[in-house]
Design an enzyme around this catalytic site. Structure first.
Site, PDB file in Angstrom:
ATOM      1  N   CYS A 177       0.894  -1.182   0.000  1.00  0.00           N
ATOM      2  CA  CYS A 177       0.000   0.000   0.000  1.00  0.00           C
ATOM      3  C   CYS A 177       0.918   1.214   0.000  1.00  0.00           C
ATOM      4  O   CYS A 177       1.107   1.870   1.019  1.00  0.00           O
ATOM      5  CB  CYS A 177      -0.857   0.029   1.260  1.00  0.00           C
ATOM      6  SG  CYS A 177      -1.836  -1.426   1.513  1.00  0.00           S
TER       7      CYS A 177
ATOM      8  N   GLY B 236       4.119   7.251  -1.001  1.00  0.00           N
ATOM      9  CA  GLY B 236       5.490   6.808  -1.257  1.00  0.00           C
ATOM     10  C   GLY B 236       6.513   7.142  -0.187  1.00  0.00           C
ATOM     11  O   GLY B 236       7.705   6.941  -0.400  1.00  0.00           O
ATOM     12  N   GLY B 237       6.062   7.641   0.964  1.00  0.00           N
ATOM     13  CA  GLY B 237       7.011   7.998   2.032  1.00  0.00           C
ATOM     14  C   GLY B 237       7.845   6.802   2.477  1.00  0.00           C
ATOM     15  O   GLY B 237       9.084   6.828   2.448  1.00  0.00           O
TER      16      GLY B 237
ATOM     17  N   GLU C 220       0.153   0.145  -5.462  1.00  0.00           N
ATOM     18  CA  GLU C 220      -0.784   1.193  -5.028  1.00  0.00           C
ATOM     19  C   GLU C 220      -2.006   1.105  -5.938  1.00  0.00           C
ATOM     20  O   GLU C 220      -1.867   1.009  -7.154  1.00  0.00           O
ATOM     21  CB  GLU C 220      -0.100   2.562  -5.114  1.00  0.00           C
ATOM     22  CG  GLU C 220      -1.019   3.765  -5.012  1.00  0.00           C
ATOM     23  CD  GLU C 220      -1.856   3.836  -3.732  1.00  0.00           C
ATOM     24  OE1 GLU C 220      -1.316   3.648  -2.635  1.00  0.00           O
ATOM     25  OE2 GLU C 220      -3.076   4.063  -3.863  1.00  0.00           O
TER      26      GLU C 220
ATOM     27  N   ASP D 202      -4.728  -3.604  -7.125  1.00  0.00           N
ATOM     28  CA  ASP D 202      -5.331  -3.837  -5.813  1.00  0.00           C
ATOM     29  C   ASP D 202      -4.391  -4.797  -5.062  1.00  0.00           C
ATOM     30  O   ASP D 202      -4.116  -5.905  -5.565  1.00  0.00           O
ATOM     31  CB  ASP D 202      -6.722  -4.460  -5.996  1.00  0.00           C
ATOM     32  CG  ASP D 202      -7.458  -4.590  -4.673  1.00  0.00           C
ATOM     33  OD1 ASP D 202      -6.808  -4.876  -3.645  1.00  0.00           O
ATOM     34  OD2 ASP D 202      -8.686  -4.398  -4.668  1.00  0.00           O
TER      35      ASP D 202
ATOM     36  N   ASP E 196       1.088  -1.106   4.934  1.00  0.00           N
ATOM     37  CA  ASP E 196       0.798   0.161   5.629  1.00  0.00           C
ATOM     38  C   ASP E 196      -0.648   0.473   5.266  1.00  0.00           C
ATOM     39  O   ASP E 196      -0.922   1.228   4.338  1.00  0.00           O
ATOM     40  CB  ASP E 196       1.775   1.229   5.124  1.00  0.00           C
ATOM     41  CG  ASP E 196       1.665   2.523   5.905  1.00  0.00           C
ATOM     42  OD1 ASP E 196       1.022   2.530   6.968  1.00  0.00           O
ATOM     43  OD2 ASP E 196       2.222   3.535   5.435  1.00  0.00           O
TER      44      ASP E 196
ATOM     45  N   CYS F 153      -1.622   4.052  10.842  1.00  0.00           N
ATOM     46  CA  CYS F 153      -1.431   5.309  11.579  1.00  0.00           C
ATOM     47  C   CYS F 153      -2.714   5.580  12.349  1.00  0.00           C
ATOM     48  O   CYS F 153      -3.289   6.647  12.281  1.00  0.00           O
ATOM     49  CB  CYS F 153      -1.031   6.468  10.674  1.00  0.00           C
ATOM     50  SG  CYS F 153      -2.241   6.888   9.439  1.00  0.00           S
TER      51      CYS F 153
HETATM   52  C1  LIG Z   1      -1.769   4.614   4.785  1.00  0.00           C
HETATM   53  S1  LIG Z   1      -1.617   4.919   3.094  1.00  0.00           S
HETATM   54  C2  LIG Z   1       0.027   4.342   2.785  1.00  0.00           C
HETATM   55  C3  LIG Z   1       1.082   5.375   3.087  1.00  0.00           C
HETATM   56  C4  LIG Z   1       2.421   5.031   2.442  1.00  0.00           C
HETATM   57  N1  LIG Z   1       2.890   3.727   2.850  1.00  0.00           N
HETATM   58  C5  LIG Z   1       3.471   6.070   2.753  1.00  0.00           C
HETATM   59  O1  LIG Z   1       4.281   5.869   3.651  1.00  0.00           O
HETATM   60  O2  LIG Z   1       3.487   7.103   2.070  1.00  0.00           O
HETATM   61  C6  LIG Z   1      -2.562   3.632   2.371  1.00  0.00           C
HETATM   62  C7  LIG Z   1      -2.519   3.609   0.857  1.00  0.00           C
HETATM   63  O3  LIG Z   1      -3.159   2.407   0.429  1.00  0.00           O
HETATM   64  C8  LIG Z   1      -3.854   2.669  -0.777  1.00  0.00           C
HETATM   65  N2  LIG Z   1      -4.858   1.605  -0.938  1.00  0.00           N
HETATM   66  C9  LIG Z   1      -6.148   1.583  -0.549  1.00  0.00           C
HETATM   67  N3  LIG Z   1      -6.701   0.408  -0.868  1.00  0.00           N
HETATM   68  C10 LIG Z   1      -5.750  -0.327  -1.473  1.00  0.00           C
HETATM   69  C11 LIG Z   1      -5.716  -1.626  -2.044  1.00  0.00           C
HETATM   70  N4  LIG Z   1      -6.798  -2.416  -2.035  1.00  0.00           N
HETATM   71  N5  LIG Z   1      -4.558  -2.055  -2.590  1.00  0.00           N
HETATM   72  C12 LIG Z   1      -3.465  -1.263  -2.606  1.00  0.00           C
HETATM   73  N6  LIG Z   1      -3.437  -0.026  -2.091  1.00  0.00           N
HETATM   74  C13 LIG Z   1      -4.563   0.429  -1.523  1.00  0.00           C
HETATM   75  C14 LIG Z   1      -4.407   4.057  -0.585  1.00  0.00           C
HETATM   76  O4  LIG Z   1      -4.699   4.662  -1.840  1.00  0.00           O
HETATM   77  C15 LIG Z   1      -3.250   4.739   0.155  1.00  0.00           C
HETATM   78  O5  LIG Z   1      -2.405   5.370  -0.767  1.00  0.00           O
END
Ligand SMILES: C[S@@+](CC[C@H](N)C(=O)[O-])C[C@H]1O[C@@H](n2cnc3c(N)ncnc32)[C@H](O)[C@@H]1O
Length: 448
Positions: free
Chosen positions: A257, A261-262, A282, A306, A323, A376
């Site tokens: 996830c 991109g952090g 993503e 997904d 994440d 988070c």
């Molecule tokens: C908490 S954020 C991740 C933050 C990221 N790891 C960072 O450090 O910048 C969760 C991310 O998961 C994505 N997301 C949501 N559902 C998802 C799925 N089914 N598969 C992959 N990514 C998904 C969201 O769009 C979001 O960008």
């Protein structure tokens, strides 16, 4: 900013730079506008309770623009050093020019009533009796919705002084944290270059004082040597990189996830130093673009998919990060409006997605490899609740088969205090100065 957040569901931190530019606000004026906008949004529920006590008109019947003006005025009267007459006059004149004298008279009367008492005096009148309702009392005093204060109490295991400290820290403007990107700059060099301080726990972290200006204008950030990243995010990503595998680390890592991109940027830097690669998944095209930008020149491949059914090899990775999308209750101090926008009803949908993503991660990790499950949010349904359902209980395997839970505290860099008995890690703003990040480390047993 208040209108943009209310009418267009805007994020205050994204709306703010354009508003400051449009009104040509810089330096101290920009600082004051930021403080008033963010502060009013953060305290909204508390301000509404006090406004409600000062008018016979139900809040729902007050025109939106007038309510915005009342909130802005109330915030200045109760929580800033702006002189009372200046706070009242500017809000009243704003309303007079747009909505006429009658509305201005109404706003004037309500603000004058609010100004008759300090915030502490209003709280003594309006807060519930702490002996009967300690969560409701703490929630109102620190401007949090009750359900979020309850979620913090559940995660902390009590409603005493620690809950008050957690809510108070969450109601304070945080320091900006920078990540010194591994291989680009050290934290020591970054601290010298920015006038910041090296972070207490993360070997890659630097802290800046709140209000240190536009971070994007720092040379190290503009040149891509550093990015803004909470120290808690750095710690959980570093913990995955340090977790003990069974067998060799062959340098195949996965971030399921990844947007924006952090953590992919930190993991990409660390895996590059070991000669390995990172796959970053993503689901949103736009956020995948942000990942691509944050990992440029690193050995990272970005996939738009997904994460529950990404076309990537099963058993193919040594280290996998989930994440997970979550309520974000652990990062409310960085998003002033978020606490009033989130709803407890969001949780059921999110926890299902979180469980499905964690099962997928455990499918992609090889025997002896490690999955980091991160949120988070400290909400127990999203943290230990999800992990408990997946690893199974009382010796019975869960839906992902056999999994060993590691003591995540042991994989954190540095000596991080206040982590309880493990095996999971819950960080807190009032204890660690980080967002309230959660981490569980799960390892697949070796086969046979
Ligand atoms: C908490 S954020 C991740 C933050 C990221 N790891 C960072 O450090 O910048 C969760 C991310 O998961 C994505 N997301 C949501 N559902 C998802 C799925 N089914 N598969 C992959 N990514 C998904 C969201 O769009 C979001 O960008």
């Amino acid at each position: 900013m208040l209108t943009a957040v209310r009418e267009r569901d805007a994020y205050a931190n994204l709306a703010l730079p354009g508003i400051l530019r449009r009104h040509r606000l810089r330096d101290r004026d920009a600082g004051l506008a930021t403080e008033l906008g963010y502060g009013t949004l953060r305290a909204q529920g508390l301000l509404d309770t006090i406004i409600d006590a000062c008018t016979d008109r139900p809040l729902a019947k007050i025109e939106h623009a007038l309510l915005d003006a009342l909130r802005l005025g109330a915030y200045q009267l109760l929580r800033t050093r702006v002189p009372d007459h200046a706070a009242v006059t500017t809000c009243v004149e704003l309303v007079r020019s747009d909505h006429g004298s009658q509305s201005a008279g109404f706003v004037n009367a309500v603000l004058r009533r609010i100004g008759e008492h300090t915030e502490a005096e209003w709280l003594d009148r309006l807060a519930p009796d702490p002996a009967e309702d300690p969560v409701g009392d703490a929630a109102l005093r620190h401007a949090h919705p009750r359900w979020i204060a309850q979620a913090f109490a559940d995660a902390l295991g009590g409603t005493g002084e620690e809950l008050t400290a957690a809510l108070a820290a969450d109601d304070t403007r945080p320091r900006v944290h920078l990540l010194a990107r591994p291989g680009e700059i050290t934290a020591e060099e970054l601290a010298l270059a920015t006038g910041g301080e090296q972070a207490p726990y993360s070997p890659y972290g630097v802290h800046l004082e709140p209000g240190s200006g536009d971070v994007g204008e720092l040379d190290a950030v503009a040149e891509g040597l550093a990015i803004v990243q909470d120290e808690g995010s750095q710690l959980v990503a570093a913990a995955l990189a340090r977790a003990e595998l069974l067998g060799e680390d062959t340098g195949r890592w996965l971030d399921l996830c990844a947007g924006p991109g952090g953590k992919a940027s930190l993991l990409g830097g660390l895996v590059a130093a070991r000669g390995g690669t990172l796959d970053a998944v993503e689901s949103s095209e736009h956020r995948a673009d942000l990942v691509r930008r944050s990992v440029a020149e690193l050995p990272v491949t970005v996939h738009v998919a997904d994460g529950r059914e990404a076309p990537l090899p099963d058993g193919g990775y040594d280290r996998v990060l989930v994440d997970a999308p979550c309520t974000g209750l652990g990062a409310l101090r960085r998003r002033p409006e978020a606490r009033w926008r989130r709803r407890p009803e969001d949780i059921a949908t999110l926890t299902r997605l979180q469980r499905e993503l964690l099962v997928a991660a455990l499918r992609h990790v090889r025997p002896g490899g490690v999955v980091a499950y991160v949120t988070c949010s400290p909400h127990v349904s999203e943290t230990v609740g999800v992990v408990g359902r997946i690893i199974g209980r009382e010796g019975r395997p869960g839906p992902a088969g056999a999994v060993d839970q590691l003591d995540a505290r042991a994989s954190l860099p540095g000596e991080v205090p206040g982590l309880g008995d493990g095996p999971t890690v819950q960080l807190w703003p009032h204890v660690h100065g980080t967002d309230a990040m959660f981490l569980a480390l799960l390892r697949r047993p070796l086969e046979g």
